[in-house]
Design an enzyme around this catalytic site. Structure first.
Site, short mmCIF file in Angstrom:
data_model
loop_
_atom_site.label_atom_id
_atom_site.label_comp_id
_atom_site.label_asym_id
_atom_site.label_seq_id
_atom_site.Cartn_x
_atom_site.Cartn_y
_atom_site.Cartn_z
N GLU A 9 39.33 -15.17 15.40
CA GLU A 9 38.31 -15.96 16.07
C GLU A 9 38.79 -16.44 17.42
O GLU A 9 39.93 -16.88 17.55
CB GLU A 9 37.97 -17.19 15.25
N HIS A 28 42.21 -22.28 4.72
CA HIS A 28 41.41 -21.49 3.78
C HIS A 28 42.14 -21.24 2.46
O HIS A 28 42.37 -20.10 2.08
CB HIS A 28 41.08 -20.12 4.40
N ASN A 87 36.15 -15.92 7.21
CA ASN A 87 36.13 -17.32 6.77
C ASN A 87 35.44 -17.40 5.41
O ASN A 87 34.46 -16.71 5.16
CB ASN A 87 35.38 -18.18 7.78
P1 FAE Z 1 36.04 -28.08 -1.07
O1 FAE Z 1 35.01 -27.91 -0.04
O2 FAE Z 1 37.45 -28.27 -0.65
O3 FAE Z 1 35.58 -29.33 -1.97
C1 FAE Z 1 36.37 -29.87 -2.98
C2 FAE Z 1 36.08 -31.36 -3.09
O4 FAE Z 1 36.67 -31.86 -4.29
C3 FAE Z 1 36.64 -32.19 -1.96
O5 FAE Z 1 35.62 -32.99 -1.41
C4 FAE Z 1 37.74 -33.02 -2.63
O6 FAE Z 1 37.91 -34.29 -2.03
C5 FAE Z 1 37.24 -33.13 -4.04
N1 FAE Z 1 38.30 -33.34 -5.04
C6 FAE Z 1 39.49 -32.73 -5.11
N2 FAE Z 1 40.20 -33.16 -6.19
C7 FAE Z 1 39.37 -34.07 -6.83
C8 FAE Z 1 39.53 -34.85 -8.01
N3 FAE Z 1 40.63 -34.78 -8.78
N4 FAE Z 1 38.52 -35.69 -8.35
C9 FAE Z 1 37.40 -35.77 -7.58
N5 FAE Z 1 37.22 -35.04 -6.45
C10 FAE Z 1 38.19 -34.19 -6.09
O7 FAE Z 1 36.05 -26.88 -2.11
N6 FAE Z 1 35.60 -22.04 6.10
C11 FAE Z 1 34.67 -21.25 6.67
O8 FAE Z 1 34.07 -20.41 5.98
N7 FAE Z 1 34.37 -21.36 8.01
C12 FAE Z 1 35.01 -22.25 8.81
O9 FAE Z 1 34.71 -22.36 10.01
C13 FAE Z 1 36.03 -23.06 8.25
N8 FAE Z 1 36.75 -23.93 9.02
C14 FAE Z 1 37.61 -24.80 8.41
C15 FAE Z 1 38.24 -25.79 9.18
C16 FAE Z 1 39.05 -26.74 8.57
C17 FAE Z 1 39.73 -27.78 9.40
C18 FAE Z 1 39.22 -26.72 7.15
C19 FAE Z 1 40.07 -27.75 6.46
C20 FAE Z 1 38.61 -25.74 6.40
C21 FAE Z 1 37.81 -24.77 7.00
N9 FAE Z 1 37.16 -23.80 6.26
C22 FAE Z 1 36.26 -22.95 6.85
C23 FAE Z 1 37.41 -23.65 4.81
C24 FAE Z 1 36.27 -24.21 3.95
O10 FAE Z 1 35.93 -25.52 4.38
C25 FAE Z 1 36.72 -24.20 2.48
O11 FAE Z 1 36.98 -22.86 2.12
C26 FAE Z 1 35.68 -24.78 1.54
O12 FAE Z 1 35.37 -26.11 1.87
C27 FAE Z 1 36.14 -24.70 0.09
O13 FAE Z 1 35.03 -25.02 -0.73
P2 FAE Z 1 35.25 -25.50 -2.21
O14 FAE Z 1 33.92 -25.70 -2.82
O15 FAE Z 1 36.20 -24.56 -2.88
#
Ligand code: FAE
Length: 547
Positions: free
Chosen positions: A403, A488, A526
């Site tokens: 990117e 990621h 991504n």
């Molecule tokens: P996620 O979105 O991480 O959600 C998990 C949730 O569970 C979080 O809110 C936690 O706080 C919560 N949690 C964890 N443990 C516990 C617990 N014990 N009890 C209660 N709650 C809990 O999971 N991906 C893209 O496709 N495009 C992008 O442009 C992109 N940019 C990114 C930039 C940054 C800075 C970051 C950090 C990530 C980026 N990602 C991007 C990755 C993407 O946000 C990530 O793959 C997803 O958010 C993962 O989704 P999940 O549903 O697996």
């Protein structure tokens, strides 16, 4: 050197202080308007918190992509759902009138329980730029696992609160390597389109792009890619592109154009708060408990599961411990959160029947960053939109998709900056460490070398063609590669291994995994569109057969 220079500028008779920060993050720019703007409110979250002793039909751990899809579809099927989220609700403005802090000026809201920032881009011109912040349940977790820093969003909306919104459907020819047990026809015919629609994915207007000041850096990135015969592709995003054009024109409050991204976007970005979660809570069947962290899940004597939950204050301390029961539990705590919970619960006897695949197959999606130093006749612009809109595709030939990212300085740096996603084959494993009472990850720092080699298939060639060199001042002193982190995280409870082919955990009926931990380490692009589409596929099957 958080702020290197400062000057006044007065475009419309309004006094604006423009800070020129060192570099706040990998993806921010640096203009910070001093005048107060009303923050845009996300859809109100249905009131929690869960009461001790409660019994719920479905409990969802986490409010990221997987959890939000599960909650919406279950609610639409008539099922009451309670979502438990360890982070904050992010629905209330702070003292500056905004919900989220700007990337260029991290404050108490920015980091999850840290006393010093841990910015992905740690240096500028060789100088460290991290600074002290008050400890708080902030939005971005820089979790230091063995050999790698894993960045994650914390709060209602999970990663959607902090990410770049880049919403990329993998090329179909690559899908077999991403999720080998999943029917590609169904994914590309039904679930990817459903996910893209639910997330509100769009693409920059190509005509506007050609002249937009804030995308000069992307046009320079395109020119260099094409002169070395690499295809440049527009990258779709959930950012509201109409809003982007308006903020660039100065007719609405600035968000991406002002550098907001890593600690939240006050306007413009369609986070899950505005899409899946808004729709889920609007059904009246979904309740969310923010600042609640699940610590245990175990079979309940009368059927279903006993769930232990710590209620947290904003200092991260437990104020109350709650015990509730749920008929069904969805693990949606993200790759790291779900893996850590399951590994602990298997090892400590709460869920001893989980199989030996738990904790395995974790990868970093091959993330690696770098910058290039351009010639003086190739400026990338002082104003750079924080939302990337294009990339360089060398996946088939070199294993890298890069990117073109903004480099946040606010001054002309003559630098091009990139986040590459590479076909890194290394996979790590989570395991229980009885001595520390914590879960370890055995990732090795040397395992990033394949990613560097793959990224070099693009940037060595561009440097040779342009007569340019790599920047060495962004990740330390004389350090070219940002190879210390991932945004990621993927895997740890891999589909069709730790679970069946729809995310049902082996060994326990009524326990499901529905987040990025199902995906074995790499998505070629991504990840969140694939996480969302897989969740759409799995929840449809689970609703049809298990409820
Ligand atoms: P996620 O979105 O991480 O959600 C998990 C949730 O569970 C979080 O809110 C936690 O706080 C919560 N949690 C964890 N443990 C516990 C617990 N014990 N009890 C209660 N709650 C809990 O999971 N991906 C893209 O496709 N495009 C992008 O442009 C992109 N940019 C990114 C930039 C940054 C800075 C970051 C950090 C990530 C980026 N990602 C991007 C990755 C993407 O946000 C990530 O793959 C997803 O958010 C993962 O989704 P999940 O549903 O697996």
């Amino acid at each position: 050197m958080g702020h290197t220079t400062m000057h006044d500028d007065n475009p419309k008779g309004v006094s604006r202080r423009r800070f020129i920060a060192g570099t706040g993050s990998i993806l921010g720019v640096v203009t910070l308007t001093g005048h107060a703007m009303a923050a845009q409110q996300p859809a109100a979250v249905a009131a929690g918190p869960i009461t001790p002793g409660a019994h719920v039909p479905v409990l969802v751990i986490g409010t990221g992509y997987g959890g939000s899809v599960a909650a919406l579809r279950l609610a639409e099927a008539g099922v009451n759902v309670h979502m438990i989220e360890m982070g904050m609700a992010w629905d209330t403005p702070g003292s500056d009138g905004k919900i989220f802090a700007n990337t260029t000026s991290p404050d108490y809201r920015s980091y999850w329980l840290r006393t010093r920032t841990k910015q992905p881009l740690s240096n500028f011109l060789g100088f460290p730029i991290d600074k002290d912040v008050p400890r708080y349940t902030g939005i971005l977790d820089a979790e230091e696992m063995g050999g790698i820093i894993v960045y994650q969003g914390r709060g209602v909306g999970g990663g959607s609160l902090v990410n770049g919104g880049m919403a990329v459907t993998p090329k179909r020819e690559n899908f077999g390597a991403i999720l080998p047990s999943v029917n590609a026809d169904e994914m590309y015919g039904t679930y990817y389109p459903r996910a893209n629609a639910g997330l509100g994915v769009g693409t920059v207007n190509p005509t506007w792009f050609e002249t937009a000041e804030c995308y000069q850096y992307a046009r320079v990135g395109r020119k260099h890619a094409q002169r070395s015969n690499f295809p440049f592709v527009f990258v779709p995003d959930v950012y509201d592109w109409g809003y982007m054009e308006q903020e660039a024109a100065g007719t609405v409050p600035k968000s991406a154009v002002a550098g907001e991204i890593l600690y939240g976007n006050n306007y413009g970005k369609k986070s899950l708060q505005k899409t899946y979660i808004a729709r889920a809570t609007a059904t009246g069947k979904v309740t969310i408990s923010a600042l609640h962290k699940v610590t245990s899940v175990s079979p309940a004597s009368g059927g279903g599961y006993t769930v232990l939950i710590d209620q947290l204050n904003t200092n991260g301390d437990t104020t109350t411990t709650k015990t509730v029961t749920a008929d069904k539990v969805f693990f949606a705590a993200g790759s790291v959160g779900t893996s850590k919970l399951l590994v602990k619960l298997r090892a400590t006897g709460a869920l001893p029947g989980l199989n030996s695949e738990i904790g395995k197959g974790w990868g970093d999606n091959g993330n690696v960053m770098c910058g290039r130093a351009n010639h003086l006749w190739d400026p990338t612009g002082t104003v750079q939109a924080s939302i990337p809109c294009g990339g360089i595709d060398n996946w088939a030939a070199g294993g890298a998709f890069a990117e073109v990212a903004p480099l946040p300085t606010g001054i002309e740096t003559f630098a091009s900056f990139y986040l590459s996603i590479t076909k890194n084959p290394n996979r790590a494993q989570f395991s229980w460490n009885a001595a520390s009472g914590k879960v370890d990850l055995d990732w090795q720092t040397a395992w990033k070398q394949p990613s560097i080699d793959m990224a070099k298939t693009i940037f060595d060639k561009i440097n040779a063609k342009e007569g340019t060199i790599y920047r060495t001042d962004l990740f330390g002193t004389y350090k070219i590669w940002g190879d210390h982190l991932t945004y990621h995280p993927l895997g740890g409870a891999v589909l069709n291994k730790a679970t069946d082919n729809y995310g049902r955990l082996h060994g326990y009926s009524g326990l499901y995994v529905i987040d990025g931990s199902l995906i074995p380490g790499n998505t070629s692009v991504n990840p969140f569109v694939t996480i969302t589409a897989l969740a759409e596929r799995n929840i449809e099957k689970i609703i049809a057969t298990d409820l």
